[in-house]
Motif scaffolding. Structure first.
Motif, PDB file in Angstrom:
ATOM      1  N   GLN A 271      20.980  26.061 -31.626  1.00 51.91           N
ATOM      2  CA  GLN A 271      21.836  26.264 -30.459  1.00 51.91           C
ATOM      3  C   GLN A 271      21.918  25.002 -29.614  1.00 51.91           C
ATOM      4  O   GLN A 271      22.942  24.715 -28.984  1.00 51.91           O
ATOM      5  N   ARG A 272      20.805  24.214 -29.597  1.00 51.73           N
ATOM      6  CA  ARG A 272      20.805  22.995 -28.791  1.00 51.73           C
ATOM      7  C   ARG A 272      21.734  21.923 -29.369  1.00 51.73           C
ATOM      8  O   ARG A 272      22.194  21.027 -28.654  1.00 51.73           O
ATOM      9  N   ASP A 273      22.016  22.060 -30.696  1.00 48.62           N
ATOM     10  CA  ASP A 273      22.895  21.065 -31.326  1.00 48.62           C
ATOM     11  C   ASP A 273      24.368  21.308 -31.003  1.00 48.62           C
ATOM     12  O   ASP A 273      25.213  20.444 -31.261  1.00 48.62           O
ATOM     13  N   LEU A 274      24.701  22.478 -30.449  1.00 45.90           N
ATOM     14  CA  LEU A 274      26.088  22.854 -30.236  1.00 45.90           C
ATOM     15  C   LEU A 274      26.594  22.528 -28.839  1.00 45.90           C
ATOM     16  O   LEU A 274      27.808  22.601 -28.596  1.00 45.90           O
ATOM     17  N   VAL A 275      25.680  22.187 -27.911  1.00 46.80           N
ATOM     18  CA  VAL A 275      26.101  22.068 -26.510  1.00 46.80           C
ATOM     19  C   VAL A 275      25.649  20.746 -25.911  1.00 46.80           C
ATOM     20  O   VAL A 275      24.724  20.091 -26.408  1.00 46.80           O
ATOM     21  N   ILE A 276      26.334  20.385 -24.851  1.00 50.32           N
ATOM     22  CA  ILE A 276      25.951  19.250 -24.005  1.00 50.32           C
ATOM     23  C   ILE A 276      25.721  19.812 -22.617  1.00 50.32           C
ATOM     24  O   ILE A 276      26.599  20.477 -22.050  1.00 50.32           O
ATOM     25  N   VAL A 277      24.514  19.543 -22.057  1.00 51.96           N
ATOM     26  CA  VAL A 277      24.117  20.147 -20.795  1.00 51.96           C
ATOM     27  C   VAL A 277      24.154  19.092 -19.701  1.00 51.96           C
ATOM     28  O   VAL A 277      23.684  17.955 -19.887  1.00 51.96           O
ATOM     29  N   HIS A 278      24.701  19.464 -18.537  1.00 55.74           N
ATOM     30  CA  HIS A 278      24.826  18.558 -17.404  1.00 55.74           C
ATOM     31  C   HIS A 278      24.151  19.164 -16.170  1.00 55.74           C
ATOM     32  O   HIS A 278      23.878  20.355 -16.113  1.00 55.74           O
ATOM     33  N   GLY A 279      23.917  18.319 -15.177  1.00 59.26           N
ATOM     34  CA  GLY A 279      23.476  18.771 -13.864  1.00 59.26           C
ATOM     35  C   GLY A 279      22.153  19.517 -13.874  1.00 59.26           C
ATOM     36  O   GLY A 279      21.202  19.183 -14.594  1.00 59.26           O
ATOM     37  N   ALA A 280      22.129  20.579 -13.042  1.00 59.56           N
ATOM     38  CA  ALA A 280      20.879  21.350 -12.882  1.00 59.56           C
ATOM     39  C   ALA A 280      20.469  22.038 -14.165  1.00 59.56           C
ATOM     40  O   ALA A 280      19.281  22.240 -14.442  1.00 59.56           O
ATOM     41  N   SER A 281      21.445  22.386 -14.995  1.00 56.91           N
ATOM     42  CA  SER A 281      21.117  23.064 -16.247  1.00 56.91           C
ATOM     43  C   SER A 281      20.308  22.166 -17.175  1.00 56.91           C
ATOM     44  O   SER A 281      19.497  22.624 -17.982  1.00 56.91           O
TER      45      SER A 281
END
Length: 539
Positions: free
Chosen positions: A499-509
């Motif tokens: 699941q971590r390979d599918l998203v780019i996380v920004h900010g507080a997340s």
């Protein structure tokens, strides 16, 4: 030399009584009898076949010297007055002094084939029996020996073939030395008094008693009592005794060995004050008691110091402490070993030294909370005392209580470091291990932590979709963001749900994602510790 023809009156009667053994009682007033006559008769220079010289109510005059002499018949004196006896290196069949008054008794190296009895006498001076050999009994019942400030009874190396009896009103005012003495029967001193305040009342170091020793029923020792290296073949009973010493411990029994029970006080729920045994401190360092050490009905008093010094003590059966046991002072049980600790109702003092104290069982076995409080009385932290208590519970089949003790060990351990930062870190680490795996005793507790974090993560990432975007590859594949799977993927440090390979996380997340990764590794580490502890306990 006396002869029958030259004697008359009382002296002639004494001469003629030796052959038959008849007792001669003088008229009132203590008439004088020369010792030279008595000496001649007991040495066999009188009537043929002397049986016994038994005389009462006389004043014996002259030098009472029988040094290195051989007495051919027993000497029996009752209610007589005399000076100091000299029996050094003498040999006698039996010597009986009853209700007499004299100034001392020199009996070093004396050998009697039967009893030496000094009963109901008043002796002003020293009774010396160093190296003496008494094949029968040594009886000192009801006798008072006074030589305060000096030795009243000096009997180092004494050998008694049967019993040593100091009962009734026996009183010794002065020092008593029985160093290295051998008593092949019992040592009975019921109701006896040894009085030498501020000094040595009774030194029985390396004493050997083949049978029982009774210093009970009113036995009183004022001054120091030494039993260093003594060996007691039977029971050692001190019930209703009093041992007091104003200048130190009342009883020094380092290296004592007792083949059976050592009993200080009587059993019972309600005792009268006169039934209590009082001891102003006792030292039992490296002593060995093959039976029980029974301290019910006993008051050990040494305020501000160790009332019971039992470092290295070995008790084959039970160490018995009851609600009738009172200890004023601390107890030192370091390196002690007992078969069973029976302390039902006993109020332990505030300070108890327990490091390396080993016990096979507990009586009563319940009350784990009170037992843990008992361990804290040791003062400083020691892992061994907790593990010993846990072993006792585990051996008795109380596994839950054993785990509670080991958990308490971990709580105590994290409070131990002295430096502020180290203590803070240890407390934080300990709190984490307790919350996640219960210090390794509740490894399944980690599932609760994992579920709570999963709920928090799923909820958080469901509401923070604006900070999370799909990668171009994920968009091209038509994938969709799954917040609950994403949260679980962060928490599982080994399993990859991709699941971590599918998203780019920004900010507080992004910060939240990092926290969940760290939390996952922490939970995994805690799980490994917990499972390892569980496996180790079952080995």
């Amino acid at each position: 030399m006396y002869s029958e023809e030259g004697l008359s009156g009382l002296q002639l009667e004494i001469w003629q009584s030796v052959s038959s053994g008849r007792a001669v009682k003088a008229d009132p007033g203590y008439p004088e009898v020369p010792f030279a006559l008595i000496r001649q008769l007991v040495l066999g220079h009188g009537p043929d076949r002397p049986r016994r010289l038994k005389l009462s109510g006389v004043q014996i005059t002259g030098d009472l010297d029988l040094e290195a002499a051989t007495l051919v018949c027993p000497l029996w004196l009752t209610d007589c007055r005399m000076g100091e006896w000299n029996f050094e290196q003498a040999e006698a069949k039996g010597i009986y002094l009853e209700s007499c008054r004299f100034l001392g008794f020199r009996g070093s190296q004396l050998h009697t084939k039967h009893t030496l009895a000094i009963t109901d006498c008043i002796v002003t001076g020293t009774v010396k029996l160093g190296g003496a050999k008494i094949d029968g009994q040594l009886v000192l019942a009801d006798t008072r020996i006074t030589n305060l400030g000096k030795d009243a009874l000096s009997a180092d190396g004494l050998t008694v073939g049967q019993d040593l009896i100091c009962t009734g009103r026996f009183t010794l005012a002065g020092g008593c030395h029985l160093i290295g003495a051998h008593i092949q029967g019992q040592f009975v001193a019921r109701g006896a008094t040894f009085y030498n305040p501020g000094d040595m009342a009774l030194d029985a170091s390396h004493l050997t008693v083949s049978e029982a020793t009774h210093w009970d029923e009113g036995f009183t020792a004022t001054g120091e009592v030494r039993l260093i290296g003594a060996q007691i073949g039977g029971q050692f009973c001190c019930v209703r005794g009093t041992f007091s010493n104003s200048k130190g411990c009342a009883i020094l029994a380092d290296g004592l060995e007792a083949r059976r029970d050592v009993i200080f006080g009587p059993e019972g729920d309600s005792l009268n004050p006169e039934d209590i045994t009082t001891v102003d401190g006792i030292v039992l360092t490296d002593a060995v008691i093959h039976g029980r050490l029974m301290c019910a009905g006993t008051r050990f008093s040494r305020a501000g110091d160790k009332a019971i010094r039992a470092r290295g003590l070995t008790v084959g059966r039970s160490l018995v402490l009851r609600d009738t046991t009172v200890v004023e002072g601390s107890i030192d049980l370091r390196r002690a070993r007992v078969g069973e600790l029976a302390d039902q109702g006993f109020a332990w003092p505030e300070k108890v030294l327990l490091v390396e104290f080993v016990y096979g069982g507990l009586q009563p076995i319940n009350g784990v909370r009170e037992r843990i409080k008992w361990l804290k009385r040791n003062g400083s932290f020691s892992s061994q005392i907790y593990r010993q208590l846990a072993l006792a519970y585990r051996t008795a089949g109380h596994l839950e209580q054993a785990d509670r003790v080991l958990v308490a060990e971990q709580w105590a351990r994290r409070r131990t470091p002295s430096r502020r930062f180290t203590r803070w870190f240890a407390q934080l680490k300990g709190a984490g291990l307790w919350a996640t795996v219960g210090y390794g005793f509740s490894p399944l507790r980690i599932l609760i932590s994992l579920i709570l974090l999963e709920i928090a993560g799923g909820t958080l990432f469901s509401t923070q979709r604006k900070d999370i975007s799909l990668t171009k590859a994920a968009q091209g594949a038509g994938a969709d963001f799954q917040p609950w799977l994403y949260s679980l993927d962060l928490l599982l440090p080994v399993v990859n749900l991709r699941q971590r390979d599918l998203v780019i996380v920004h900010g507080a997340s992004a910060w939240c994602s990092s926290f969940f990764v760290i939390a996952g590794w922490a939970l995994g580490t805690a799980l490994v510790i917990g499972v390892g502890s569980a496996i180790k306990r079952t080995e």
